[in-house]
Design a protein around this motif. Sequence first.
Motif, PDB file in Angstrom:
ATOM      1  N   TYR A   1       1.579 -40.532  24.397  1.00  0.00           N
ATOM      2  CA  TYR A   1       2.940 -40.516  23.860  1.00  0.00           C
ATOM      3  C   TYR A   1       3.354 -41.910  23.399  1.00  0.00           C
ATOM      4  O   TYR A   1       3.883 -42.081  22.304  1.00  0.00           O
ATOM      5  N   TRP A   2       3.117 -42.929  24.229  1.00  0.00           N
ATOM      6  CA  TRP A   2       3.545 -44.269  23.851  1.00  0.00           C
ATOM      7  C   TRP A   2       2.702 -44.838  22.726  1.00  0.00           C
ATOM      8  O   TRP A   2       3.182 -45.651  21.922  1.00  0.00           O
TER       9      TRP A   2
ATOM     10  N   ARG B   1       4.267 -43.263  19.737  1.00  0.00           N
ATOM     11  CA  ARG B   1       5.582 -43.864  19.504  1.00  0.00           C
ATOM     12  C   ARG B   1       5.439 -45.233  18.842  1.00  0.00           C
ATOM     13  O   ARG B   1       6.207 -45.594  17.958  1.00  0.00           O
TER      14      ARG B   1
ATOM     15  N   TYR C   1       1.089 -39.538  28.990  1.00  0.00           N
ATOM     16  CA  TYR C   1       2.099 -40.591  28.852  1.00  0.00           C
ATOM     17  C   TYR C   1       1.582 -41.720  27.966  1.00  0.00           C
ATOM     18  O   TYR C   1       2.302 -42.220  27.092  1.00  0.00           O
ATOM     19  N   SER C   2       0.333 -42.106  28.139  1.00  0.00           N
ATOM     20  CA  SER C   2      -0.226 -43.172  27.293  1.00  0.00           C
ATOM     21  C   SER C   2      -0.393 -42.697  25.848  1.00  0.00           C
ATOM     22  O   SER C   2      -0.170 -43.475  24.919  1.00  0.00           O
TER      23      SER C   2
END
Length: 118
Positions: free
Chosen positions: A53-54, A57, A50-51
């Motif tokens: 991915y961000w 992004r 998740y980290s």
Amino acid sequence: STALGLGLSYMDSSDELIRDRNEFMQHPYPFQLFAYLLGFLIVFRTNFAYSRYWEARGALAQMSAKWQDGAVMAITFDAPGDASTPFLLGCNKVGPEDSAKMKAHRVFFSDMMHLFSL
């Protein structure tokens, strides 16, 4: 889990307990421990993904902003104008009174928009 299994197999008392399927399988402690460790690893990996991915992004948003800044600067740099006519004034109007510079800028504008939007 492999290291834990090998470590327990070298201990005679735990080896006898593990080999006795009825006694070992009826006690919930090994499954609770395994479920806790597996849950911890899944949460850790999910949080890490998740980290990542961000972070990606954010980098993509920054790249997009820089790309758009470059397109705007290229179009503005080519815009016709002088002290009496501000930049980009009337560039979108089409008519017989258009100067050659405005026509050339309109072509350049459409080319830049096409190239930067790919």
